[in-house]
Design an enzyme around this catalytic site. Structure first.
Site, PDB file in Angstrom:
ATOM      1  N   ASN A 157       6.827   0.215  -0.145  1.00 10.04           N
ATOM      2  CA  ASN A 157       6.590   1.078  -1.034  1.00 10.04           C
ATOM      3  C   ASN A 157       5.988   2.472  -0.597  1.00 10.04           C
ATOM      4  O   ASN A 157       5.679   2.171   0.613  1.00 10.04           O
ATOM      5  CB  ASN A 157       5.935   0.601  -2.410  1.00 10.04           C
ATOM      6  CG  ASN A 157       4.462   0.032  -2.036  1.00 10.04           C
ATOM      7  OD1 ASN A 157       3.640   0.802  -1.606  1.00 10.04           O
ATOM      8  ND2 ASN A 157       4.246  -1.288  -2.172  1.00 10.04           N
ATOM      9  N   ASP A 190       5.650  -7.222  -3.983  1.00 13.48           N
ATOM     10  CA  ASP A 190       5.694  -8.801  -4.646  1.00 13.48           C
ATOM     11  C   ASP A 190       6.581  -9.450  -4.193  1.00 13.48           C
ATOM     12  O   ASP A 190       6.294 -10.506  -4.279  1.00 13.48           O
ATOM     13  CB  ASP A 190       6.254  -8.245  -6.176  1.00 13.48           C
ATOM     14  CG  ASP A 190       5.339  -7.227  -6.976  1.00 13.48           C
ATOM     15  OD1 ASP A 190       4.041  -7.417  -7.103  1.00 13.48           O
ATOM     16  OD2 ASP A 190       5.602  -6.103  -7.389  1.00 13.48           O
ATOM     17  N   LYS A 237      18.011  -7.557  15.183  1.00 17.07           N
ATOM     18  CA  LYS A 237      18.534  -6.692  14.326  1.00 17.07           C
ATOM     19  C   LYS A 237      19.730  -7.315  13.653  1.00 17.07           C
ATOM     20  O   LYS A 237      20.710  -7.662  14.354  1.00 17.07           O
ATOM     21  CB  LYS A 237      18.680  -5.294  15.211  1.00 17.07           C
ATOM     22  CG  LYS A 237      19.123  -4.316  13.999  1.00 17.07           C
ATOM     23  CD  LYS A 237      19.219  -3.037  15.005  1.00 17.07           C
ATOM     24  CE  LYS A 237      19.862  -2.043  14.172  1.00 17.07           C
ATOM     25  NZ  LYS A 237      20.619  -0.828  14.960  1.00 17.07           N
ATOM     26  N   ILE A 286      -2.647 -11.582  -4.863  1.00 18.69           N
ATOM     27  CA  ILE A 286      -4.192 -11.411  -4.028  1.00 18.69           C
ATOM     28  C   ILE A 286      -5.264 -11.644  -5.288  1.00 18.69           C
ATOM     29  O   ILE A 286      -6.210 -12.144  -5.313  1.00 18.69           O
ATOM     30  CB  ILE A 286      -4.342 -10.259  -3.130  1.00 18.69           C
ATOM     31  CG1 ILE A 286      -3.338 -10.413  -2.105  1.00 18.69           C
ATOM     32  CG2 ILE A 286      -6.024 -10.280  -2.444  1.00 18.69           C
ATOM     33  CD1 ILE A 286      -3.301  -9.347  -1.212  1.00 18.69           C
ATOM     34  N   PHE A 313      -5.662  -2.715 -10.083  1.00 22.34           N
ATOM     35  CA  PHE A 313      -4.987  -1.440 -10.637  1.00 22.34           C
ATOM     36  C   PHE A 313      -3.689  -1.591 -11.325  1.00 22.34           C
ATOM     37  O   PHE A 313      -3.256  -2.882 -11.018  1.00 22.34           O
ATOM     38  CB  PHE A 313      -4.659  -0.824  -9.404  1.00 22.34           C
ATOM     39  CG  PHE A 313      -5.749   0.326  -9.243  1.00 22.34           C
ATOM     40  CD1 PHE A 313      -7.133   0.214  -8.842  1.00 22.34           C
ATOM     41  CD2 PHE A 313      -5.413   1.670  -9.436  1.00 22.34           C
ATOM     42  CE1 PHE A 313      -7.825   1.036  -8.533  1.00 22.34           C
ATOM     43  CE2 PHE A 313      -6.458   2.805  -9.099  1.00 22.34           C
ATOM     44  CZ  PHE A 313      -7.729   2.207  -8.762  1.00 22.34           C
ATOM     45  N   LYS A 354      -4.699 -11.936 -15.790  1.00 24.38           N
ATOM     46  CA  LYS A 354      -5.427 -12.298 -14.493  1.00 24.38           C
ATOM     47  C   LYS A 354      -6.906 -12.380 -14.764  1.00 24.38           C
ATOM     48  O   LYS A 354      -7.482 -12.438 -13.675  1.00 24.38           O
ATOM     49  CB  LYS A 354      -5.103 -11.109 -13.651  1.00 24.38           C
ATOM     50  CG  LYS A 354      -3.558 -11.133 -13.073  1.00 24.38           C
ATOM     51  CD  LYS A 354      -3.432  -9.966 -12.273  1.00 24.38           C
ATOM     52  CE  LYS A 354      -1.891  -9.884 -11.868  1.00 24.38           C
ATOM     53  NZ  LYS A 354      -1.623  -8.828 -11.076  1.00 24.38           N
TER      54      LYS A 354
HETATM   55  O1  PMT Z   1      -1.989   4.852  -2.039  1.00 25.20           O
HETATM   56  P1  PMT Z   1      -1.936   5.897  -2.860  1.00 25.20           P
HETATM   57  O2  PMT Z   1      -0.542   6.760  -2.579  1.00 25.20           O
HETATM   58  O3  PMT Z   1      -3.112   6.915  -3.138  1.00 25.20           O
HETATM   59  O4  PMT Z   1      -1.163   5.818  -4.409  1.00 25.20           O
HETATM   60  C1  PMT Z   1      -2.255   4.855  -5.155  1.00 25.20           C
HETATM   61  C2  PMT Z   1      -1.536   3.708  -6.066  1.00 25.20           C
HETATM   62  C3  PMT Z   1      -0.714   4.268  -6.810  1.00 25.20           C
HETATM   63  C4  PMT Z   1      -0.842   2.746  -5.043  1.00 25.20           C
HETATM   64  C5  PMT Z   1      -2.847   3.187  -6.736  1.00 25.20           C
HETATM   65  O5  PMT Z   1      -3.497   3.880  -7.915  1.00 25.20           O
HETATM   66  C6  PMT Z   1      -2.423   1.705  -7.633  1.00 25.20           C
HETATM   67  O6  PMT Z   1      -1.791   2.017  -8.627  1.00 25.20           O
HETATM   68  N1  PMT Z   1      -2.318   0.790  -6.726  1.00 25.20           N
HETATM   69  C7  PMT Z   1      -1.943  -0.627  -7.385  1.00 25.20           C
HETATM   70  C8  PMT Z   1      -0.281  -0.766  -7.316  1.00 25.20           C
HETATM   71  C9  PMT Z   1       0.296  -2.040  -7.549  1.00 25.20           C
HETATM   72  O7  PMT Z   1       0.958  -2.674  -6.945  1.00 25.20           O
HETATM   73  O8  PMT Z   1       0.236  -2.201  -9.030  1.00 25.20           O
HETATM   74  P2  PMT Z   1       0.839  -3.399  -9.796  1.00 25.20           P
HETATM   75  O9  PMT Z   1       0.871  -3.189 -11.131  1.00 25.20           O
HETATM   76  O10 PMT Z   1       2.070  -3.816  -9.120  1.00 25.20           O
HETATM   77  O11 PMT Z   1      -0.010  -4.562  -9.262  1.00 25.20           O
HETATM   78  C10 PMT Z   1      -1.293  -4.956 -10.183  1.00 25.20           C
HETATM   79  C11 PMT Z   1      -2.446  -5.283  -9.423  1.00 25.20           C
HETATM   80  O12 PMT Z   1      -2.336  -6.529  -8.646  1.00 25.20           O
HETATM   81  C12 PMT Z   1      -2.715  -4.343  -8.232  1.00 25.20           C
HETATM   82  O13 PMT Z   1      -4.322  -4.140  -8.184  1.00 25.20           O
HETATM   83  C13 PMT Z   1      -2.347  -4.856  -7.123  1.00 25.20           C
HETATM   84  O14 PMT Z   1      -3.398  -4.580  -6.109  1.00 25.20           O
HETATM   85  C14 PMT Z   1      -2.459  -6.253  -7.291  1.00 25.20           C
HETATM   86  N2  PMT Z   1      -1.468  -7.189  -6.651  1.00 25.20           N
HETATM   87  C15 PMT Z   1      -0.095  -7.121  -6.860  1.00 25.20           C
HETATM   88  C16 PMT Z   1       0.772  -7.934  -6.245  1.00 25.20           C
HETATM   89  C17 PMT Z   1       0.175  -8.983  -5.327  1.00 25.20           C
HETATM   90  N3  PMT Z   1       0.924  -9.771  -4.780  1.00 25.20           N
HETATM   91  N4  PMT Z   1      -1.157  -9.196  -5.088  1.00 25.20           N
HETATM   92  C18 PMT Z   1      -1.865  -8.129  -5.583  1.00 25.20           C
HETATM   93  O15 PMT Z   1      -3.302  -8.309  -5.422  1.00 25.20           O
END
Ligand code: PMT
Length: 411
Positions: A221, A290, A300, A318, A334, A352
């Site tokens: 991403n 995800d 390849k 995580i 986040f 969570k």
């Molecule tokens: O890196 P930048 O360019 O500065 O951009 C910042 C950002 C947009 C990446 C940041 O502000 C942000 O939103 N980060 C979380 C991105 C995300 O994956 O969001 P989500 O809504 O899909 O995931 C929710 C939370 O679960 C997040 O805290 C993520 O770190 C966590 N997660 C998600 C999937 C996974 N398999 N493990 C996780 O820990």
């Protein structure tokens, strides 16, 4: 909670069916060691008797702006100066509108205008009134002011028979929100103190993860790592011992911050769980992929077919795994959303079991990669705060401020 000890709190009660719940709030505040002065609007008096509040607070309830007896004692301006915190619960659409626009036509609106004390607003009204453009604009005005926190409203069945957002938060939840705001008073003069997080170990994940399809192609991403790296620096400026676990980004390693570089979600998960037992605060800023391809192809993939199907499997989560630990650290997630930001953020917060979630809108020029952003903070205790559009460095500092305040409020 020691933050309440000897704190002077004005509890403004407006006219709504939820006014009866505020009696319990007075009891809880007094139990925590606060001094409570109840101020009722004329409409509130139609719902609950002043005597109830007087008995519980041990102080005469005030409800009139120019009351000869009251002004002979503590006048309304003195009362405004007396308060360490003004809590309005329930706050009606009318009172919210008056306070947002600086009107002062009764004791409560006058106090709110004349006081420098932080203001906590617990809205309670019919769901249509809450969703109306006027109320939402007024709430936005208030949230953009320093020292204002809005707690609620909650969702559910309303006294009028409607179902939706508009119920006042429960007294225990409001108590928690008060503690957060009061903590900001305790630390306010000291928020520049570089030692506030001394002795705390903070772990931050940042950047994207990369899930390889073959040796030259991958799923990932647009995360640049800017937000996570800025948070790591802000935590370090407060004296924390910081460890950053970062996916592949083009940023330099921040000075004197421990950095572990990883590529995939599984590697990030392993790196986090190597250290998590020693961590006090975990902030998951990383945009973890995800899904990952089921098969790891060594050579390849040749483009000799018109279509290609790649089977993906879900990566470990995580954040959810950390939050599920028995002795979990303070856990902040986040939420990156393109739509229905609040709904999805609150769902992640609850599902969570997080302490706080920082939600941001993402899209073509938003959230990812950009130097600026806007964050919406939601706490597990129903607190909400908007961190308006600013540089990611400023937002990181403000986010760490909020975390420090939550820690103080917990003590
Ligand atoms: O890196 P930048 O360019 O500065 O951009 C910042 C950002 C947009 C990446 C940041 O502000 C942000 O939103 N980060 C979380 C991105 C995300 O994956 O969001 P989500 O809504 O899909 O995931 C929710 C939370 O679960 C997040 O805290 C993520 O770190 C966590 N997660 C998600 C999937 C996974 N398999 N493990 C996780 O820990």
């Amino acid at each position: 909670m020691t933050v309440f000890k000897n704190k002077k709190i004005i509890l403004g009660v407006c006219g709504g069916i939820a006014a009866y719940k505020s009696a319990e709030l007075v009891r809880l505040l007094i139990k925590q060691g606060a001094q409570v002065q109840v101020v009722m609007t004329q409409a509130a008096l139609a719902f609950v008797g002043a005597l109830t509040f007087q008995a519980l607070s041990g102080r005469q309830v005030r409800s009139v702006l120019f009351d000869l007896d009251a002004e002979a004692g503590m006048g309304h301006i003195e009362l405004a100066r007396w308060a360490d915190l003004i809590l309005i619960a329930p706050a009606t659409a009318n009172s919210i509108a008056k306070i947002a626009h600086g009107m002062a036509d009764d004791l409560l609106s006058t106090l709110s205008l004349a006081s420098k004390a932080p203001l906590l607003i617990a809205p309670a009204m019919n769901q249509q009134m809450w969703h109306s453009e006027a109320t939402q604009k007024n709430i936005d005005i208030l949230l953009n002011r320093t020292g204002v926190l809005v707690c609620g409203p909650g969702e559910g069945e309303q006294a009028c028979g409607d179902i939706g957002a508009g119920r006042m938060k429960e007294p225990a939840q409001l108590l928690s929100c008060c503690a957060n705001l009061l903590a900001s008073i305790v630390t306010n003069n000291d928020l520049s103190d570089p030692h506030l997080l001394e002795g705390k170990r903070v772990l931050i994940t940042a950047g994207p993860t990369i899930e390889d399809i073959d040796p030259v192609r991958y799923v990932s991403n647009r995360s640049s790592g800017k937000m996570g790296y800025a948070i790591a620096q802000a935590a370090q400026q407060y004296g924390a011992e910081v460890l950053l676990i970062s996916g592949p980004v083009a940023l330099d390693a921040p000075d004197s911050i421990g950095l572990i570089r990883v590529r995939s979600a599984e590697q990030m998960h392993d790196a986090v769980f190597q250290v998590i037992d020693d961590i006090d605060i975990f902030i998951a800023t990383a945009a973890v992929a995800d899904y990952r391809p089921v098969k790891k192809v060594l050579n390849k993939i040749k483009k000799n077919t018109d279509t290609l199907t790649i089977e993906l499997v879900k990566n470990p989560n995580i954040l959810a795994d950390v939050a599920a630990l028995k002795d979990k650290p303070m856990t902040i997630g986040f939420a990156a959303e393109t739509n229905d930001l609040e709904k999805y953020a609150l769902d992640k917060l609850q599902r969570k079991n997080l302490d706080m979630i920082a939600a941001n809108k993402v899209g073509e020029s938003q959230g990812f990669e950009a130097d600026n952003n806007e964050l919406h903070l939601f706490w597990h205790n129903d607190g909400y705060k908007k961190l308006p559009y600013a540089s990611k460095k400023q937002l990181a500092r403000q986010l760490i401020d909020e975390i420090v305040l939550s820690l103080v409020a917990k003590d």
